[in-house]
Design a protein around this motif. Structure first.
Motif, PDB file in Angstrom:
ATOM      1  N   PRO A  94      88.014 -32.016  63.102  1.00 30.45           N
ATOM      2  CA  PRO A  94      88.939 -33.255  63.466  1.00 30.45           C
ATOM      3  C   PRO A  94      89.855 -33.721  62.178  1.00 30.45           C
ATOM      4  CG  PRO A  94      86.544 -33.747  63.870  1.00 30.45           C
ATOM      5  CD  PRO A  94      86.689 -32.536  63.056  1.00 30.45           C
ATOM      6  N   GLY A  95      91.338 -34.034  62.616  1.00 30.73           N
ATOM      7  CA  GLY A  95      91.950 -34.147  61.613  1.00 30.73           C
ATOM      8  C   GLY A  95      93.181 -35.276  62.046  1.00 30.73           C
ATOM      9  N   ASP A  96      93.511 -35.983  61.307  1.00 29.91           N
ATOM     10  CA  ASP A  96      94.582 -36.927  61.700  1.00 29.91           C
ATOM     11  C   ASP A  96      95.621 -36.940  60.346  1.00 29.91           C
ATOM     12  OD1 ASP A  96      93.352 -38.206  59.481  1.00 29.91           O
ATOM     13  OD2 ASP A  96      92.675 -39.876  60.822  1.00 29.91           O
ATOM     14  N   VAL A  97      95.457 -36.248  59.221  1.00 34.03           N
ATOM     15  CA  VAL A  97      96.796 -35.783  58.617  1.00 34.03           C
ATOM     16  C   VAL A  97      96.907 -34.405  58.356  1.00 34.03           C
ATOM     17  CG1 VAL A  97      97.425 -35.934  56.011  1.00 34.03           C
ATOM     18  CG2 VAL A  97      96.264 -37.789  56.937  1.00 34.03           C
ATOM     19  N   ARG A  98      98.066 -33.810  58.690  1.00 33.39           N
ATOM     20  CA  ARG A  98      98.137 -32.384  59.056  1.00 33.39           C
ATOM     21  C   ARG A  98      99.539 -31.932  58.315  1.00 33.39           C
ATOM     22  NH1 ARG A  98      94.731 -30.986  62.901  1.00 33.39           N
ATOM     23  NH2 ARG A  98      94.176 -32.396  64.410  1.00 33.39           N
ATOM     24  N   ILE A  99      99.630 -30.530  58.294  1.00 32.43           N
ATOM     25  CA  ILE A  99     100.853 -29.888  57.702  1.00 32.43           C
ATOM     26  C   ILE A  99     101.072 -28.907  58.989  1.00 32.43           C
ATOM     27  CG2 ILE A  99      99.458 -28.191  56.551  1.00 32.43           C
ATOM     28  CD1 ILE A  99     101.880 -28.003  54.663  1.00 32.43           C
ATOM     29  N   GLN A 100     102.338 -28.589  59.285  1.00 32.24           N
ATOM     30  CA  GLN A 100     102.716 -27.702  60.053  1.00 32.24           C
ATOM     31  C   GLN A 100     102.317 -26.119  59.764  1.00 32.24           C
ATOM     32  OE1 GLN A 100     106.888 -27.750  61.314  1.00 32.24           O
ATOM     33  NE2 GLN A 100     106.775 -25.383  61.794  1.00 32.24           N
ATOM     34  N   LEU A 101     101.601 -25.292  60.495  1.00 34.70           N
ATOM     35  CA  LEU A 101     101.226 -23.969  60.021  1.00 34.70           C
ATOM     36  C   LEU A 101     101.792 -22.990  61.220  1.00 34.70           C
ATOM     37  CD1 LEU A 101      97.464 -24.318  59.463  1.00 34.70           C
ATOM     38  CD2 LEU A 101      99.290 -24.221  57.632  1.00 34.70           C
ATOM     39  N   PRO A 102     102.577 -22.102  60.625  1.00 36.06           N
ATOM     40  CA  PRO A 102     102.996 -21.759  59.182  1.00 36.06           C
ATOM     41  C   PRO A 102     103.899 -22.733  58.825  1.00 36.06           C
ATOM     42  CG  PRO A 102     103.992 -20.223  60.560  1.00 36.06           C
ATOM     43  CD  PRO A 102     103.163 -20.930  61.498  1.00 36.06           C
ATOM     44  N   PRO A 103     104.120 -22.954  57.343  1.00 37.50           N
ATOM     45  CA  PRO A 103     105.187 -24.052  56.900  1.00 37.50           C
ATOM     46  C   PRO A 103     106.313 -23.625  57.310  1.00 37.50           C
ATOM     47  CG  PRO A 103     103.747 -23.001  55.027  1.00 37.50           C
ATOM     48  CD  PRO A 103     103.090 -22.429  56.299  1.00 37.50           C
ATOM     49  N   GLU A 104     107.302 -24.587  57.819  1.00 37.12           N
ATOM     50  CA  GLU A 104     108.694 -23.951  58.037  1.00 37.12           C
ATOM     51  C   GLU A 104     109.269 -23.840  56.659  1.00 37.12           C
ATOM     52  OE1 GLU A 104     112.430 -25.911  60.613  1.00 37.12           O
ATOM     53  OE2 GLU A 104     110.225 -26.289  61.212  1.00 37.12           O
ATOM     54  N   GLY A 105     110.124 -22.847  56.642  1.00 35.08           N
ATOM     55  CA  GLY A 105     111.064 -22.557  55.402  1.00 35.08           C
ATOM     56  C   GLY A 105     110.361 -22.046  54.197  1.00 35.08           C
ATOM     57  N   TRP A 106     109.106 -21.707  54.290  1.00 35.05           N
ATOM     58  CA  TRP A 106     108.344 -20.901  53.474  1.00 35.05           C
ATOM     59  C   TRP A 106     108.005 -19.505  53.676  1.00 35.05           C
ATOM     60  CZ3 TRP A 106     106.965 -23.506  48.806  1.00 35.05           C
ATOM     61  CH2 TRP A 106     107.228 -24.759  48.854  1.00 35.05           C
ATOM     62  N   LYS A 107     108.110 -18.514  52.827  1.00 33.00           N
ATOM     63  CA  LYS A 107     107.809 -17.285  53.010  1.00 33.00           C
ATOM     64  C   LYS A 107     106.362 -16.778  52.473  1.00 33.00           C
ATOM     65  CE  LYS A 107     109.128 -12.864  50.623  1.00 33.00           C
ATOM     66  NZ  LYS A 107     108.638 -12.956  49.290  1.00 33.00           N
ATOM     67  N   LEU A 108     105.599 -15.873  53.227  1.00 29.21           N
ATOM     68  CA  LEU A 108     104.176 -15.700  52.684  1.00 29.21           C
ATOM     69  C   LEU A 108     104.397 -14.577  51.665  1.00 29.21           C
ATOM     70  CD1 LEU A 108     100.963 -15.946  52.856  1.00 29.21           C
ATOM     71  CD2 LEU A 108     101.387 -14.385  54.833  1.00 29.21           C
ATOM     72  N   ASP A 109     103.745 -14.770  50.477  1.00 28.77           N
ATOM     73  CA  ASP A 109     103.611 -13.680  49.663  1.00 28.77           C
ATOM     74  C   ASP A 109     102.597 -12.939  49.189  1.00 28.77           C
ATOM     75  OD1 ASP A 109     106.372 -14.301  48.718  1.00 28.77           O
ATOM     76  OD2 ASP A 109     105.974 -15.617  47.431  1.00 28.77           O
ATOM     77  N   GLU A 110     101.493 -13.656  49.462  1.00 25.21           N
ATOM     78  CA  GLU A 110     100.030 -13.263  49.336  1.00 25.21           C
ATOM     79  C   GLU A 110      98.916 -13.830  50.305  1.00 25.21           C
ATOM     80  OE1 GLU A 110      96.826 -13.681  45.694  1.00 25.21           O
ATOM     81  OE2 GLU A 110      98.922 -13.572  45.248  1.00 25.21           O
ATOM     82  N   ARG A 111      98.222 -12.825  50.631  1.00 24.87           N
ATOM     83  CA  ARG A 111      96.848 -13.584  51.550  1.00 24.87           C
ATOM     84  C   ARG A 111      95.646 -12.895  50.970  1.00 24.87           C
ATOM     85  NH1 ARG A 111      98.434 -12.908  56.768  1.00 24.87           N
ATOM     86  NH2 ARG A 111      98.732 -15.009  56.952  1.00 24.87           N
ATOM     87  N   THR A 112      94.687 -13.650  50.700  1.00 24.21           N
ATOM     88  CA  THR A 112      93.433 -13.033  50.025  1.00 24.21           C
ATOM     89  C   THR A 112      92.266 -13.680  50.851  1.00 24.21           C
ATOM     90  OG1 THR A 112      94.465 -12.935  47.899  1.00 24.21           O
ATOM     91  CG2 THR A 112      92.101 -12.913  47.990  1.00 24.21           C
ATOM     92  N   GLU A 113      91.285 -12.921  51.085  1.00 26.56           N
ATOM     93  CA  GLU A 113      90.008 -13.751  51.577  1.00 26.56           C
ATOM     94  C   GLU A 113      88.818 -13.459  50.605  1.00 26.56           C
ATOM     95  OE1 GLU A 113      89.349 -11.878  55.409  1.00 26.56           O
ATOM     96  OE2 GLU A 113      90.988 -13.037  56.208  1.00 26.56           O
TER      97      GLU A 113
END
Length: 129
Positions: A94-113
């Protein structure tokens, strides 16, 4: 500024004025990424860290800070940031404070798990403008 957020699958950060979740291995990863620089946090977030972690408690981040935000709307701070690090819980809370995903105007440079302590899988994404 480098902005760090922890989000669920729907971009949620908080629910009912509380963080959705926390994970000690995520905190360790953040501190490792900071290197010699202190991690800037709000008084609310500082309670997750011990004195040995060397975090810097601030009311508002400065332009040179690495700032881990949990308890405010991310949008005003996001506008000041030039790098964004998202830690995904890979769950829907549950959440009431959010960010748009993927963030608009940003470029994904790296993803790590990596495995978290309380979460089977944590995904860290690094974005730049």
């Amino acid at each position: 500024m480098i902005l760090i957020l922890c989000v669920d699958d729907r971009g949620g950060l908080m629910f009912n004025r509380r963080r959705q979740s926390q994970d000690r291995l995520v905190r360790q990863d953040m501190l490792h990424l900071c290197g010699a620089r202190p991690l800037a946090v709000s008084p609310y977030t500082a309670r997750q860290f011990g004195p040995e972690d060397g975090v810097k408690v601030v009311e508002q981040p400065g332009e040179e800070d690495i700032f881990f935000l949990e308890d405010l709307s991310p949008q005003p701070v996001l506008e000041q940031a030039d790098k964004l690090i998202l830690y995904h819980w890979n769950r829907a809370y549950p959440g009431d404070v959010r960010i748009q995903l993927p963030p608009e105007g940003w470029k994904l440079d790296e993803r790590t798990e990596f495995p978290g302590y309380s979460h089977e899988k944590i995904t860290r994404e690094v974005y730049t403008r």
